[in-house]
Write a protein that holds these residues in place. Structure first.
Motif, PDB file in Angstrom:
ATOM      1  N   ALA A 167      71.586  23.084 118.418  1.00 56.95           N
ATOM      2  CA  ALA A 167      71.571  22.054 117.383  1.00 56.95           C
ATOM      3  C   ALA A 167      70.585  22.407 116.274  1.00 56.95           C
ATOM      4  CB  ALA A 167      71.214  20.700 117.988  1.00 56.95           C
ATOM      5  N   GLY A 168      69.438  22.956 116.628  1.00 55.01           N
ATOM      6  CA  GLY A 168      68.455  23.354 115.615  1.00 55.01           C
ATOM      7  C   GLY A 168      68.984  24.449 114.712  1.00 55.01           C
ATOM      8  N   ALA A 169      69.638  25.438 115.310  1.00 52.80           N
ATOM      9  CA  ALA A 169      70.219  26.510 114.500  1.00 52.80           C
ATOM     10  C   ALA A 169      71.335  25.978 113.602  1.00 52.80           C
ATOM     11  CB  ALA A 169      70.760  27.604 115.410  1.00 52.80           C
ATOM     12  N   TYR A 170      72.157  25.096 114.130  1.00 52.53           N
ATOM     13  CA  TYR A 170      73.249  24.515 113.356  1.00 52.53           C
ATOM     14  C   TYR A 170      72.716  23.689 112.183  1.00 52.53           C
ATOM     15  CZ  TYR A 170      77.318  21.681 112.195  1.00 52.53           C
ATOM     16  OH  TYR A 170      78.327  21.057 111.536  1.00 52.53           O
ATOM     17  N   LEU A 171      71.746  22.837 112.446  1.00 53.26           N
ATOM     18  CA  LEU A 171      71.192  21.992 111.381  1.00 53.26           C
ATOM     19  C   LEU A 171      70.454  22.819 110.333  1.00 53.26           C
ATOM     20  CD1 LEU A 171      69.970  18.961 113.499  1.00 53.26           C
ATOM     21  CD2 LEU A 171      71.964  19.075 111.995  1.00 53.26           C
TER      22      LEU A 171
ATOM     23  N   ILE B  44      70.833  25.265 104.660  1.00 52.18           N
ATOM     24  CA  ILE B  44      71.032  26.397 103.754  1.00 52.18           C
ATOM     25  C   ILE B  44      72.394  26.282 103.059  1.00 52.18           C
ATOM     26  CG2 ILE B  44      71.342  28.896 103.633  1.00 52.18           C
ATOM     27  CD1 ILE B  44      69.273  29.113 105.887  1.00 52.18           C
ATOM     28  N   ALA B  45      73.422  25.931 103.824  1.00 53.59           N
ATOM     29  CA  ALA B  45      74.771  25.806 103.254  1.00 53.59           C
ATOM     30  C   ALA B  45      74.852  24.680 102.226  1.00 53.59           C
ATOM     31  CB  ALA B  45      75.780  25.567 104.366  1.00 53.59           C
ATOM     32  N   ALA B  46      74.005  23.686 102.347  1.00 52.81           N
ATOM     33  CA  ALA B  46      74.011  22.564 101.401  1.00 52.81           C
ATOM     34  C   ALA B  46      73.348  22.938 100.083  1.00 52.81           C
ATOM     35  CB  ALA B  46      73.304  21.363 102.018  1.00 52.81           C
ATOM     36  N   GLY B  47      72.798  24.148 100.007  1.00 54.62           N
ATOM     37  CA  GLY B  47      72.224  24.600  98.745  1.00 54.62           C
ATOM     38  C   GLY B  47      70.720  24.515  98.670  1.00 54.62           C
ATOM     39  N   PHE B  48      70.093  24.138  99.757  1.00 52.44           N
ATOM     40  CA  PHE B  48      68.632  24.107  99.753  1.00 52.44           C
ATOM     41  C   PHE B  48      68.092  25.532  99.865  1.00 52.44           C
ATOM     42  CE2 PHE B  48      69.793  19.888 101.414  1.00 52.44           C
ATOM     43  CZ  PHE B  48      69.188  19.110 100.444  1.00 52.44           C
ATOM     44  N   ARG B  49      66.810  25.699  99.636  1.00 49.66           N
ATOM     45  CA  ARG B  49      66.216  27.035  99.667  1.00 49.66           C
ATOM     46  C   ARG B  49      66.265  27.633 101.065  1.00 49.66           C
ATOM     47  NH1 ARG B  49      60.543  25.942  96.883  1.00 49.66           N
ATOM     48  NH2 ARG B  49      60.145  25.877  99.092  1.00 49.66           N
ATOM     49  N   GLN B  50      65.968  28.903 101.144  1.00 48.11           N
ATOM     50  CA  GLN B  50      66.001  29.616 102.419  1.00 48.11           C
ATOM     51  C   GLN B  50      64.900  29.148 103.384  1.00 48.11           C
ATOM     52  OE1 GLN B  50      68.358  31.891 103.390  1.00 48.11           O
ATOM     53  NE2 GLN B  50      69.401  31.306 101.510  1.00 48.11           N
TER      54      GLN B  50
END
Length: 91
Positions: A26-30, A35-41
């Motif tokens: 769940a942590g890896a998925y979230l 990142i996929a939502a466009g937030f920084r790395q």
């Protein structure tokens, strides 16, 4: 955890391992969603911090519930002991 498992330590151990694996996934998925939502790395760090905070909140609630339950049991045992002691007195 094993102390609270009673007669099923193997089941408790398996449940702890399953919870760890689920939380890891769940942590890896979230983090990936952030990142996929466009937030920084670096946004998975914030997601991880939020998950840690929620884990501490759950652990604190579980500790408080366990402490309250053990207080009730100790109070009931003390009341039973007082009744038995009072019944054993012969004046």
């Amino acid at each position: 955890m094993m102390e609270k498992s009673g007669d099923a330590p193997t089941l408790a151990s398996a449940a702890m391992q399953a919870a760890f694996n689920l939380a890891n996934a769940a942590g890896a998925y979230l983090g990936g969603l952030a990142i996929a939502a466009g937030f920084r790395q670096t946004s998975p760090n914030l997601v991880g911090a939020a998950l840690v905070a929620s884990g501490f909140a759950v652990a604190a609630a579980a500790w408080a519930a366990d402490r309250a339950a053990s207080t009730v049991v100790q109070t009931a045992e003390a009341a039973t002991d007082r009744r038995l002691t009072a019944g054993a007195r012969t004046d």
